[in-house]
Design a protein around this motif. Structure first.
Motif, short mmCIF file in Angstrom:
data_model
loop_
_atom_site.label_atom_id
_atom_site.label_comp_id
_atom_site.label_asym_id
_atom_site.label_seq_id
_atom_site.Cartn_x
_atom_site.Cartn_y
_atom_site.Cartn_z
N VAL A 4 0.99 -1.14 -0.08
CA VAL A 4 0.05 -0.07 0.04
C VAL A 4 0.99 1.10 -0.10
N ARG A 5 1.94 1.33 0.88
CA ARG A 5 2.81 2.52 0.93
C ARG A 5 3.64 2.60 -0.34
N LEU A 6 4.15 1.43 -1.21
CA LEU A 6 4.61 1.70 -2.42
C LEU A 6 3.39 2.25 -3.31
N LEU A 11 1.86 6.53 -6.78
CA LEU A 11 0.75 7.55 -7.35
C LEU A 11 1.50 9.05 -6.92
N HIS A 12 2.21 9.28 -5.97
CA HIS A 12 2.66 10.49 -5.40
C HIS A 12 3.62 10.93 -6.63
N LEU A 13 4.45 10.01 -6.94
CA LEU A 13 5.62 10.34 -8.04
C LEU A 13 4.75 10.71 -9.41
N LEU A 42 -4.06 15.17 -6.17
CA LEU A 42 -3.50 13.91 -6.23
C LEU A 42 -2.15 13.89 -5.27
N GLN A 43 -1.45 14.89 -5.16
CA GLN A 43 -0.37 15.12 -4.18
C GLN A 43 -0.92 15.22 -2.76
N LEU A 44 -1.97 15.87 -2.73
CA LEU A 44 -2.73 16.16 -1.46
C LEU A 44 -3.17 14.79 -0.86
N THR A 46 -2.54 11.80 -1.87
CA THR A 46 -1.49 10.43 -1.38
C THR A 46 -0.72 10.95 -0.47
N GLY A 47 -0.30 12.19 -0.59
CA GLY A 47 0.73 12.57 0.84
C GLY A 47 -0.03 12.58 2.23
N LEU A 48 -1.13 12.95 2.00
CA LEU A 48 -1.94 12.76 3.46
C LEU A 48 -2.22 11.19 3.90
N GLU A 60 8.47 6.28 9.23
CA GLU A 60 8.94 7.37 10.01
C GLU A 60 9.17 8.62 9.35
N TYR A 61 8.17 9.61 9.43
CA TYR A 61 8.45 10.79 8.43
C TYR A 61 8.78 11.97 9.57
N ASN A 62 9.38 13.04 8.99
CA ASN A 62 9.74 14.29 9.68
C ASN A 62 8.50 15.17 9.35
N LYS A 65 9.02 18.75 7.99
CA LYS A 65 9.09 18.93 6.66
C LYS A 65 7.34 18.55 5.87
N LEU A 66 6.77 17.65 6.60
CA LEU A 66 5.58 17.35 5.76
C LEU A 66 4.57 18.75 6.00
N GLY A 67 4.58 19.33 7.12
CA GLY A 67 3.67 20.54 7.42
C GLY A 67 4.22 21.64 6.37
N ILE A 68 5.46 21.63 6.17
CA ILE A 68 5.86 22.77 5.26
C ILE A 68 5.77 22.29 3.66
N LYS A 69 5.73 21.10 3.37
CA LYS A 69 5.21 20.61 2.13
C LYS A 69 3.78 20.97 1.82
N LEU A 70 2.99 20.42 2.78
CA LEU A 70 1.53 20.78 2.89
C LEU A 70 1.18 22.37 2.51
N LEU A 103 10.28 23.41 -5.29
CA LEU A 103 10.51 23.53 -4.19
C LEU A 103 10.24 22.09 -3.08
N ASN A 104 8.77 21.86 -3.66
CA ASN A 104 8.48 20.68 -2.82
C ASN A 104 9.22 19.21 -3.22
N VAL A 105 9.79 19.21 -4.33
CA VAL A 105 10.48 17.76 -4.73
C VAL A 105 12.02 18.16 -3.99
N LEU A 107 12.53 19.71 -1.07
CA LEU A 107 12.28 19.60 0.41
C LEU A 107 12.22 17.93 0.32
N ALA A 108 11.34 17.24 -0.34
CA ALA A 108 11.14 15.72 -0.09
C ALA A 108 12.58 15.15 -0.29
N VAL A 109 13.55 15.22 -1.22
CA VAL A 109 14.48 14.65 -1.40
C VAL A 109 15.73 15.18 -0.46
C1 HEM Z 1 3.80 19.74 -5.02
C2 HEM Z 1 3.37 18.74 -3.93
C3 HEM Z 1 4.63 17.75 -3.66
C4 HEM Z 1 5.53 17.13 -4.33
C5 HEM Z 1 6.19 17.50 -5.75
C6 HEM Z 1 5.94 16.03 -3.69
C7 HEM Z 1 7.05 15.22 -3.92
C8 HEM Z 1 7.50 14.10 -3.35
C9 HEM Z 1 8.56 13.29 -3.76
C10 HEM Z 1 9.56 13.35 -5.08
C11 HEM Z 1 9.05 12.28 -2.74
C12 HEM Z 1 9.89 10.97 -2.77
C13 HEM Z 1 10.98 11.38 -1.95
C14 HEM Z 1 11.99 10.08 -1.81
O1 HEM Z 1 11.53 9.15 -1.75
O2 HEM Z 1 13.54 10.55 -1.37
C15 HEM Z 1 7.87 12.51 -1.83
C16 HEM Z 1 7.63 11.66 -0.76
C17 HEM Z 1 6.66 11.86 0.23
N1 HEM Z 1 5.64 13.01 0.30
FE1 HEM Z 1 5.56 14.23 -1.10
N2 HEM Z 1 5.36 15.84 -2.57
C18 HEM Z 1 4.29 16.81 -2.69
C19 HEM Z 1 3.38 17.16 -1.43
C20 HEM Z 1 3.24 16.19 -0.17
C21 HEM Z 1 2.44 16.64 0.69
C22 HEM Z 1 1.20 17.83 0.60
C23 HEM Z 1 2.50 15.37 1.68
C24 HEM Z 1 1.97 15.34 3.01
C25 HEM Z 1 1.33 16.12 3.81
C26 HEM Z 1 3.58 14.59 1.33
C27 HEM Z 1 3.93 13.60 1.82
C28 HEM Z 1 5.11 12.81 1.45
C29 HEM Z 1 5.48 11.82 2.21
C30 HEM Z 1 4.86 11.25 3.28
C31 HEM Z 1 6.62 10.84 1.53
C32 HEM Z 1 7.40 9.91 1.56
C33 HEM Z 1 6.87 8.60 1.34
C34 HEM Z 1 7.87 7.32 1.44
O3 HEM Z 1 9.02 6.96 0.86
O4 HEM Z 1 7.37 6.51 2.42
N3 HEM Z 1 3.99 15.06 0.07
N4 HEM Z 1 7.07 13.59 -2.10
#
Ligand code: HEM
Length: 112
Positions: A4-6, A11-13, A42-44, A46-48, A60-62, A65-70, A103-105, A107-109
């Motif tokens: 499910v996580r994968l 879908l997030h990617l 879709l990002q909202l 899948t991210g939530l 375990e997530y930071n 970081k997630l709050g700022i991405k949101l 910026l969000n990419v 922050l994520a990476v």
């Molecule tokens: C424009 C919006 C966003 C973009 C472009 C984005 C992009 C990404 C990318 C590229 C990753 C993969 C990072 C990696 O595996 O090293 C990721 C992971 C993740 N993102 Fe986002 N993100 C966005 C919004 C959000 C939001 C709003 C949330 C939740 C509040 C969120 C939660 C997560 C989580 C929990 C992961 C980790 C998934 C895992 O590896 O288990 N993201 N995001």
């Protein structure tokens, strides 16, 4: 649960791909593209989902970081909704939306 996580990461990617694709389409289009809303939605979702399923997926997530991405995503969505409703597309909008996606990419990476 790992599957499910994968699936959600997959879908997030794809959602990120939609936003990057929309940026490219937007360079050639006068109207604000619906792709921003589809990609941001879709990002909202899948991210939530990733965040709330963390106890079940042993992830375990930071949360800072997630709050700022949101917040960044809310700004993307707000600008897209606002300017779609206004039916105007100022010159700064496309680079700003594209920059916020990047910026969000970043922050994520880079922010672990
Ligand atoms: C424009 C919006 C966003 C973009 C472009 C984005 C992009 C990404 C990318 C590229 C990753 C993969 C990072 C990696 O595996 O090293 C990721 C992971 C993740 N993102 Fe986002 N993100 C966005 C919004 C959000 C939001 C709003 C949330 C939740 C509040 C969120 C939660 C997560 C989580 C929990 C992961 C980790 C998934 C895992 O590896 O288990 N993201 N995001």
């Amino acid at each position: 649960m790992e599957f499910v996580r994968l699936l959600l990461v997959f879908l997030h990617l794809l959602g990120m791909g939609v936003l990057v694709g929309t940026f490219l389409v937007q360079l050639k289009s006068a109207e604000v593209s619906k792709g921003w809303l589809h990609g941001a939605g879709l990002q909202l979702v899948t991210g939530l989902a990733l965040m709330s399923l963390a106890p079940l997926t042993d992830a375990e997530y930071n949360h800072v970081k997630l709050g700022i991405k949101l917040m960044v995503l809310v700004v993307i969505g707000g600008l897209a909704v606002g300017f779609t409703a206004k039916r105007t597309n100022p010159k700064w909008l496309t680079p700003t939306l594209g920059g916020l996606v990047v910026l969000n990419v970043g922050l994520a990476v880079f922010w672990t």
